[in-house]
Design an enzyme around this catalytic site. Structure first.
Site, PDB file in Angstrom:
ATOM      1  N   MET A 159       0.848  -1.192   0.000  1.00 35.36           N
ATOM      2  CA  MET A 159       0.000   0.000   0.000  1.00 35.36           C
ATOM      3  C   MET A 159       0.889   1.251   0.000  1.00 35.36           C
ATOM      4  O   MET A 159       0.457   2.337   0.373  1.00 35.36           O
ATOM      5  CB  MET A 159      -0.935   0.003   1.210  1.00 35.36           C
ATOM      6  CG  MET A 159      -1.886  -1.198   1.189  1.00 35.36           C
ATOM      7  SD  MET A 159      -3.431  -0.938   2.075  1.00 35.36           S
ATOM      8  CE  MET A 159      -2.841  -0.668   3.725  1.00 35.36           C
ATOM      9  N   LEU A 207       6.622   3.043   1.733  1.00 34.15           N
ATOM     10  CA  LEU A 207       7.562   1.925   1.826  1.00 34.15           C
ATOM     11  C   LEU A 207       8.626   2.159   2.896  1.00 34.15           C
ATOM     12  O   LEU A 207       9.117   3.268   3.068  1.00 34.15           O
ATOM     13  CB  LEU A 207       8.243   1.712   0.466  1.00 34.15           C
ATOM     14  CG  LEU A 207       7.284   1.472  -0.702  1.00 34.15           C
ATOM     15  CD1 LEU A 207       8.072   1.272  -1.995  1.00 34.15           C
ATOM     16  CD2 LEU A 207       6.371   0.279  -0.441  1.00 34.15           C
ATOM     17  N   HIS A 221       9.288  -3.477   3.479  1.00 32.81           N
ATOM     18  CA  HIS A 221       8.876  -3.683   2.079  1.00 32.81           C
ATOM     19  C   HIS A 221      10.099  -3.949   1.201  1.00 32.81           C
ATOM     20  O   HIS A 221      10.067  -4.805   0.315  1.00 32.81           O
ATOM     21  CB  HIS A 221       8.180  -2.440   1.530  1.00 32.81           C
ATOM     22  CG  HIS A 221       6.912  -2.075   2.225  1.00 32.81           C
ATOM     23  ND1 HIS A 221       6.799  -0.959   3.016  1.00 32.81           N
ATOM     24  CD2 HIS A 221       5.697  -2.668   2.236  1.00 32.81           C
ATOM     25  CE1 HIS A 221       5.562  -0.871   3.485  1.00 32.81           C
ATOM     26  NE2 HIS A 221       4.874  -1.902   3.038  1.00 32.81           N
ATOM     27  N   GLN A 272      -2.835 -12.014   8.052  1.00 23.81           N
ATOM     28  CA  GLN A 272      -3.028 -11.760   6.612  1.00 23.81           C
ATOM     29  C   GLN A 272      -2.300 -12.834   5.783  1.00 23.81           C
ATOM     30  O   GLN A 272      -2.829 -13.328   4.792  1.00 23.81           O
ATOM     31  CB  GLN A 272      -2.495 -10.374   6.266  1.00 23.81           C
ATOM     32  CG  GLN A 272      -2.416 -10.107   4.769  1.00 23.81           C
ATOM     33  CD  GLN A 272      -2.061  -8.663   4.454  1.00 23.81           C
ATOM     34  OE1 GLN A 272      -2.921  -7.811   4.521  1.00 23.81           O
ATOM     35  NE2 GLN A 272      -0.824  -8.391   4.092  1.00 23.81           N
TER      36      GLN A 272
HETATM   37  O1  PAF Z   1      -0.182  -5.724   3.525  1.00 23.74           O
HETATM   38  C1  PAF Z   1      -0.601  -4.812   2.794  1.00 23.74           C
HETATM   39  O2  PAF Z   1       0.076  -3.822   2.537  1.00 23.74           O
HETATM   40  C2  PAF Z   1      -1.985  -4.939   2.183  1.00 23.74           C
HETATM   41  O3  PAF Z   1      -2.868  -5.539   3.063  1.00 23.74           O
HETATM   42  C3  PAF Z   1      -1.988  -5.642   0.811  1.00 23.74           C
HETATM   43  C4  PAF Z   1      -1.542  -7.089   0.931  1.00 23.74           C
HETATM   44  C5  PAF Z   1      -1.086  -4.912  -0.153  1.00 23.74           C
HETATM   45  C6  PAF Z   1      -3.405  -5.645   0.237  1.00 23.74           C
HETATM   46  O4  PAF Z   1      -3.899  -4.358   0.104  1.00 23.74           O
END
Ligand code: PAF
Length: 289
Positions: A35, A38, A42, A158
């Site tokens: 999202m 960064l 990331h 997630q």
């Molecule tokens: O982890 C994240 O940044 C978000 O949940 C994702 C996986 C990009 C989905 O929007």
């Protein structure tokens, strides 16, 4: 540092064309969905993708469907120029950064029902969150049918949700889960850390301290999770954190809450620090480790 300008794409049909072309040229495609905003966490996913694949696509999209109306969608940081600079320095091949209407046009009404593992923990306080995640991630998988997709363990639940969705829906993309990147004092890196005041930043480190304590307790032979969770809660309370969403020990795969650490398990915490929702987790040692 390579400093290659990535191809920047905002249109869904164009990203599909570009990935088809890369595939036709025999490229091994790695996908890093983000999202934006960064940080080193990331960037570590991108580097891992580069070690395993030779065409790297990063997506930057603040996905509205995974935010509840009262959450921080509007104020979520969007430092796009800096994000593109960082990705350029790493030499990624493609950045897909669609506008909202490109992925959610006016008539959009199909959502992916997430697997059972989504119902616990975050799912209890954020009922539609994982439906938003599964929906956007499946859309990104369809647009960018990569060989492997890279996610950070910081969002442990997630990761389990996406892994299960990929298995249940026969998605031919390898789901890779990469280690949490931490600040020197242990705080897990997160785009939301930038919301913290100096005082809250000092309090926030107690999340990782609570988890380290859980690891220490298990290492020293404690298996009763009531003892472990009480100790985690004490550490958070002593740091001045009052709103603890959960401090728990769960089955590492199903996230079922455990009474005893008698199988692969993970300690997870979520708390509100000031107005910021922070999460963290650590895998617990098993008898053989
Ligand atoms: O982890 C994240 O940044 C978000 O949940 C994702 C996986 C990009 C989905 O929007």
């Amino acid at each position: 540092m390579t400093d290659k300008t990535p191809q920047i794409i905002t249109v869904a049909a164009e990203v599909q064309r570009c990935i088809r072309h890369a595939r036709a040229n025999g490229r091994h495609i790695g996908l890093v969905p983000t999202m934006g905003a960064l940080h080193e966490g990331h960037l570590s996913l991108v580097r891992e993708a580069q070690r395993n694949c030779d065409f790297i696509a990063v997506t930057i999209f603040v996905n509205p469907t995974q935010f509840a109306p009262h959450e921080d969608f509007g104020k979520y940081p969007r430092p796009i120029e800096n994000d593109l600079k960082l990705l350029g320095e790493l030499g990624v091949d493609l950045v897909f950064m669609p506008h909202r209407e490109e992925l959610y046009p006016a008539h959009f009404s199909t959502f992916v029902l997430p697997p059972a593992v989504a119902n616990r923990l975050e799912g209890e306080s954020r009922p539609d969150h994982f439906q938003g995640v599964t929906t956007i991630v499946l859309k990104l998988f369809n647009l960018i049918p990569a060989d492997a997709a890279f996610f950070g363990q910081k969002d442990y639940q997630q990761c389990q949700v996406i892994r299960q969705m990929a298995e249940d829906l026969n998605i031919p993309i390898e789901i890779r889960i990469c280690p949490i990147v931490r600040e020197p004092d242990g705080l897990a890196m997160s785009s939301r850390n930038r919301y913290l005041s100096q005082k809250e930043r000092a309090q926030a480190v107690s999340l990782s301290q609570a988890l380290e304590q859980a690891v220490r307790l298990v290492q020293s032979g404690t298996t009763e999770t009531a003892i472990i969770t009480e100790s985690m809660r004490n550490i958070l309370h002593n740091a001045g954190i009052e709103e603890i969403d959960y401090a728990t020990v769960a089955d590492a795969q199903t996230l079922d809450v455990l009474d005893r650490v008698d199988r692969p398990a993970v300690a997870l915490v979520a708390a509100r620090v000031g107005t910021t929702h922070l999460i963290d987790n650590m895998l617990l040692p098993t008898e053989s480790t």
